[in-house]
Design an enzyme around this catalytic site. Structure first.
Site, PDB file in Angstrom:
ATOM      1  CD  GLU A 147      -2.469   1.825   0.361  1.00  0.00           C
ATOM      2  OE1 GLU A 147      -3.287   1.078  -0.206  1.00  0.00           O
ATOM      3  OE2 GLU A 147      -2.271   3.019   0.000  1.00  0.00           O
TER       4      GLU A 147
ATOM      5  CB  CYS B 258     -13.916   2.867   1.680  1.00  0.00           C
ATOM      6  SG  CYS B 258     -15.271   2.710   2.842  1.00  0.00           S
TER       7      CYS B 258
ATOM      8  CB  CYS C 152     -17.495   5.302   2.441  1.00  0.00           C
ATOM      9  SG  CYS C 152     -17.053   4.500   0.921  1.00  0.00           S
TER      10      CYS C 152
ATOM     11  CE  LYS D 258     -20.477   9.717   1.973  1.00  0.00           C
ATOM     12  NZ  LYS D 258     -20.378   9.138   0.655  1.00  0.00           N
TER      13      LYS D 258
ATOM     14  CE1 TYR E 261     -23.521   6.880  -7.634  1.00  0.00           C
ATOM     15  CE2 TYR E 261     -23.688   6.595  -5.261  1.00  0.00           C
ATOM     16  CZ  TYR E 261     -23.901   6.120  -6.539  1.00  0.00           C
ATOM     17  OH  TYR E 261     -24.481   4.898  -6.716  1.00  0.00           O
TER      18      TYR E 261
ATOM     19  CD  GLU F 247     -22.505  10.957  -1.262  1.00  0.00           C
ATOM     20  OE1 GLU F 247     -23.129   9.887  -1.227  1.00  0.00           O
ATOM     21  OE2 GLU F 247     -21.256  11.002  -1.149  1.00  0.00           O
TER      22      GLU F 247
ATOM     23  CB  ALA G 108     -27.323   4.938   0.200  1.00  0.00           C
TER      24      ALA G 108
ATOM     25  CG  HIS H   8     -48.579   2.942  12.307  1.00  0.00           C
ATOM     26  ND1 HIS H   8     -48.583   3.779  11.213  1.00  0.00           N
ATOM     27  CD2 HIS H   8     -49.312   3.562  13.276  1.00  0.00           C
ATOM     28  CE1 HIS H   8     -49.300   4.855  11.495  1.00  0.00           C
ATOM     29  NE2 HIS H   8     -49.752   4.746  12.731  1.00  0.00           N
TER      30      HIS H   8
ATOM     31  CD  GLU I 175     -46.731   3.151   8.575  1.00  0.00           C
ATOM     32  OE1 GLU I 175     -47.663   2.331   8.703  1.00  0.00           O
ATOM     33  OE2 GLU I 175     -46.550   4.098   9.365  1.00  0.00           O
TER      34      GLU I 175
HETATM   35  P1  NDP Z   1     -19.996  10.468 -11.097  1.00  0.00           P
HETATM   36  O1  NDP Z   1     -19.583   9.722 -12.282  1.00  0.00           O
HETATM   37  O2  NDP Z   1     -21.099   9.966 -10.236  1.00  0.00           O
HETATM   38  O3  NDP Z   1     -20.354  11.964 -11.490  1.00  0.00           O
HETATM   39  C1  NDP Z   1     -19.485  12.759 -12.265  1.00  0.00           C
HETATM   40  C2  NDP Z   1     -20.186  14.055 -12.575  1.00  0.00           C
HETATM   41  O4  NDP Z   1     -19.300  14.925 -13.248  1.00  0.00           O
HETATM   42  C3  NDP Z   1     -21.391  13.853 -13.485  1.00  0.00           C
HETATM   43  O5  NDP Z   1     -22.397  14.742 -13.078  1.00  0.00           O
HETATM   44  C4  NDP Z   1     -20.828  14.230 -14.857  1.00  0.00           C
HETATM   45  O6  NDP Z   1     -21.794  14.735 -15.734  1.00  0.00           O
HETATM   46  C5  NDP Z   1     -19.860  15.322 -14.489  1.00  0.00           C
HETATM   47  N1  NDP Z   1     -18.781  15.438 -15.450  1.00  0.00           N
HETATM   48  C6  NDP Z   1     -18.008  14.466 -15.988  1.00  0.00           C
HETATM   49  N2  NDP Z   1     -17.086  14.962 -16.817  1.00  0.00           N
HETATM   50  C7  NDP Z   1     -17.256  16.299 -16.804  1.00  0.00           C
HETATM   51  C8  NDP Z   1     -16.609  17.358 -17.457  1.00  0.00           C
HETATM   52  N3  NDP Z   1     -15.608  17.158 -18.300  1.00  0.00           N
HETATM   53  N4  NDP Z   1     -17.047  18.613 -17.216  1.00  0.00           N
HETATM   54  C9  NDP Z   1     -18.074  18.846 -16.373  1.00  0.00           C
HETATM   55  N5  NDP Z   1     -18.730  17.865 -15.721  1.00  0.00           N
HETATM   56  C10 NDP Z   1     -18.333  16.611 -15.940  1.00  0.00           C
HETATM   57  O7  NDP Z   1     -18.653  10.668 -10.282  1.00  0.00           O
HETATM   58  P2  NDP Z   1     -18.352  10.988  -8.774  1.00  0.00           P
HETATM   59  O8  NDP Z   1     -16.964  11.511  -8.816  1.00  0.00           O
HETATM   60  O9  NDP Z   1     -19.417  11.811  -8.162  1.00  0.00           O
HETATM   61  O10 NDP Z   1     -18.358   9.547  -8.125  1.00  0.00           O
HETATM   62  C11 NDP Z   1     -17.605   8.478  -8.691  1.00  0.00           C
HETATM   63  C12 NDP Z   1     -18.171   7.162  -8.286  1.00  0.00           C
HETATM   64  O11 NDP Z   1     -17.835   6.902  -6.940  1.00  0.00           O
HETATM   65  C13 NDP Z   1     -19.689   7.080  -8.331  1.00  0.00           C
HETATM   66  O12 NDP Z   1     -20.162   6.769  -9.614  1.00  0.00           O
HETATM   67  C14 NDP Z   1     -19.988   6.017  -7.328  1.00  0.00           C
HETATM   68  O13 NDP Z   1     -19.928   4.764  -7.938  1.00  0.00           O
HETATM   69  C15 NDP Z   1     -18.865   6.170  -6.316  1.00  0.00           C
HETATM   70  N6  NDP Z   1     -19.336   6.874  -5.122  1.00  0.00           N
HETATM   71  C16 NDP Z   1     -20.279   6.282  -4.350  1.00  0.00           C
HETATM   72  C17 NDP Z   1     -20.775   6.925  -3.236  1.00  0.00           C
HETATM   73  C18 NDP Z   1     -21.828   6.262  -2.443  1.00  0.00           C
HETATM   74  O14 NDP Z   1     -21.975   5.047  -2.539  1.00  0.00           O
HETATM   75  N7  NDP Z   1     -22.596   6.994  -1.669  1.00  0.00           N
HETATM   76  C19 NDP Z   1     -20.303   8.249  -2.843  1.00  0.00           C
HETATM   77  C20 NDP Z   1     -19.312   8.781  -3.729  1.00  0.00           C
HETATM   78  C21 NDP Z   1     -18.850   8.119  -4.825  1.00  0.00           C
HETATM   79  P3  NDP Z   1     -22.821  13.784 -16.529  1.00  0.00           P
HETATM   80  O15 NDP Z   1     -23.825  13.382 -15.511  1.00  0.00           O
HETATM   81  O16 NDP Z   1     -23.389  14.666 -17.564  1.00  0.00           O
HETATM   82  O17 NDP Z   1     -22.027  12.652 -17.075  1.00  0.00           O
END
Ligand code: NDP
Length: 459
Positions: free
Chosen positions: A37, A45, A50, A53, A184, A188, A350, A445, A450
């Site tokens: 690592e 995470c 996670c 956050k 996401y 968030e 979520a 309830h 529910e």
């Molecule tokens: P996402 O892929 O969810 O979102 C990226 C965002 O950036 C989208 O809205 C996308 O737009 C936008 N985007 C991409 N490229 C550009 C660009 N060149 N210019 C402007 N906007 C752009 O990525 P995240 O970084 O938010 O999260 C990554 C992953 O991590 C998630 O998909 C998820 O799997 C995981 N994650 C899970 C969480 C949880 O379980 N609660 C919390 C955080 C992350 P568009 O929608 O138009 O493509």
């Protein structure tokens, strides 16, 4: 066990969720295992995802709860938010967890190298700090991902922006933050900062956030951001970020729609990318796909016979529990005599917006495309607690039923504790429950949950 001409039976690159699970289980099956690592045990995470956050979400939510408590009779005086104090507590817990990840490996008999490993060839790794060379029969790549952002050419001034990694290093709470993205992480953190009293602006290139989710969920979250006080600017992206001598808001942002914004912190949340730069995948002959992901089969095996990959680096579903299951299945298959795969279908997930999103199975547009005829049940209501605390916030629930056999193929909730609810609902949906079986389940309830067993009207 395996070929004894190698130093180890298994070498794992990456001490995140998938890597540590695979290493521990493989060692438990009797394999001689090492893990490298380069940063801190626990991976995204635990260290910068996670876990910290969610603590920030809790911190933000406590602010709301304190205000609500007054309506429930508590004489609450809301003082200042002590950001450095909170961050110190957060990091103490992250440190504790990282320590546990390390001791878990050591206790399992895994040799941990706290340095970067890179491929020399398909069976050989170089440890970058010590310069040691180590050989292994089997190698698991579990290096995860890292925040992606445009280059300086694509976005002048991008170096002035932080990513989600940088949020956990902030020394002071921003006063004005501008967040780019609508996924996401952007959603968030927009809620986190708005809840902590930060003037928050979200800039999204589309028209409704959370692309890919059920459209009703997207609309709820989009409107919810605005209700939480977030300024949401859509259909535009950053053109430039400039540093100025404005002491309060030293970052000046130009958008492609000619709008201009000022902030003291700018955050790029525009996606993540597999963390494969410099890993030496070419030397090992490992194939990488169009999205920079390591291409694997159902058993997480790459195109190279003795190399596997799990977790975010494979971009199957970038979620911690998925990486853990993939790592576990790999270790059982290769070292436990129990050949098995992880089923990526109907993964409950979520989004920790406020309120949260809980989702499992298909969105309405996906279900219609896949099955044609579907029945949609949905409801929107003001939960009991909000009757007293004066909040107008509503809960949204939606259940998607395949018409031909009445099996529930998707469920979507936007509500406080939706993450908790969807975990339970995920069991029923994974088991193939029908709408009738939902209806036959007696309600608890008075709860928000529910409503999911009392949905009557098709929309
Ligand atoms: P996402 O892929 O969810 O979102 C990226 C965002 O950036 C989208 O809205 C996308 O737009 C936008 N985007 C991409 N490229 C550009 C660009 N060149 N210019 C402007 N906007 C752009 O990525 P995240 O970084 O938010 O999260 C990554 C992953 O991590 C998630 O998909 C998820 O799997 C995981 N994650 C899970 C969480 C949880 O379980 N609660 C919390 C955080 C992350 P568009 O929608 O138009 O493509």
């Amino acid at each position: 066990m395996a070929d004894h001409s190698y130093d180890y039976d298994l070498f794992v690159i990456g001490g995140g969720s998938g890597g540590v699970r695979a290493a521990r289980i493989a060692a438990g099956h009797g394999a001689k295992v090492a893990l490298a690592e380069e940063y801190r045990m626990g991976g995204t995470c635990v260290i910068r995802g996670c876990v910290p956050k969610k603590f920030m979400v809790y911190a933000s939510d406590y602010g709301h709860k304190l205000k609500e408590a007054q309506k429930f009779g508590w004489d609450v005086k809301i003082g200042e938010f002590d950001f450095p104090g909170f961050m110190a507590n957060l990091h103490a817990e992250v440190d504790r967890l990282s320590g546990l990840y390390m001791s878990g490996q050591v206790n399992a008999g895994v040799d941990v190298f706290e340095e970067r490993a890179e491929f020399v060839d398909a069976h050989t790794l170089k440890l970058v700090t010590s310069g040691k060379t180590i050989t292994a029969d089997k190698i698991l790549i579990a290096v995860g991902g890292s925040p992606w952002r445009p280059s300086k050419d694509e976005l002048p001034g991008v170096e002035h922006a932080i990513t989600s990694d940088g949020v956990f290093q902030l020394k002071a709470l921003p006063k004005h933050i501008v967040i780019a993205g609508g996924g996401y992480i952007a959603c968030e953190f927009a809620h986190v900062f708005a809840g902590l009293g930060v003037e928050t602006c979200l800039v999204y290139r589309g028209d409704t956030v959370l692309n890919g989710f059920d459209m009703d969920v997207r609309t709820e979250v989009h409107e919810g951001l605005k209700e939480a006080g977030v300024r949401v600017i859509t259909n535009t992206v950053f053109e430039s970020i400039e540093k100025t001598d404005n002491a309060e808001q030293p970052l000046h942002i130009k958008l492609t729609n000619d709008m201009e914004l000022d902030a003291d912190v700018v955050m790029m949340a525009v996606g993540r990318s597999p963390h494969i730069n410099g890993l030496g995948l070419e030397a090992a002959g490992v194939t990488v796909g169009d999205r920079h992901e390591i291409v694997v089969d159902n058993y997480s095996k790459t195109n190279v016979e003795n190399i596997w990959a799990v977790g975010d680096v494979t971009r199957r579903a970038e979620l911690t529990p998925v990486a853990i299951r993939e790592g576990h299945a790999f270790a059982d298959t290769e070292f436990g005599g129990n050949s098995r795969t992880f089923d990526h279908d109907k993964i409950a997930t979520a989004v920790f917006t406020q309120p949260e999103v809980g989702t499992v199975g298909l969105a309405e547009h996906e279900a219609r495309k896949k099955y044609g005829a579907v029945d949609i049940y949905k409801t929107k209501f003001r939960p009991m607690k909000n009757m007293l605390n004066g909040k107008s916030e509503r809960v949204f629930m939606k259940v998607i039923v395949r018409q031909e056999d009445q099996v529930v193929v998707g469920a979507h909730i936007v509500s406080p504790d939706a993450g908790e609810m969807i975990q339970m609902l995920g069991i029923a949906i994974k088991m193939g429950a029908t709408k009738q079986q939902f209806d036959e389940t007696c309600a608890v309830h008075p709860t928000i949950a529910e409503e999911i067993v009392t949905l009557k009207t098709k929309s």
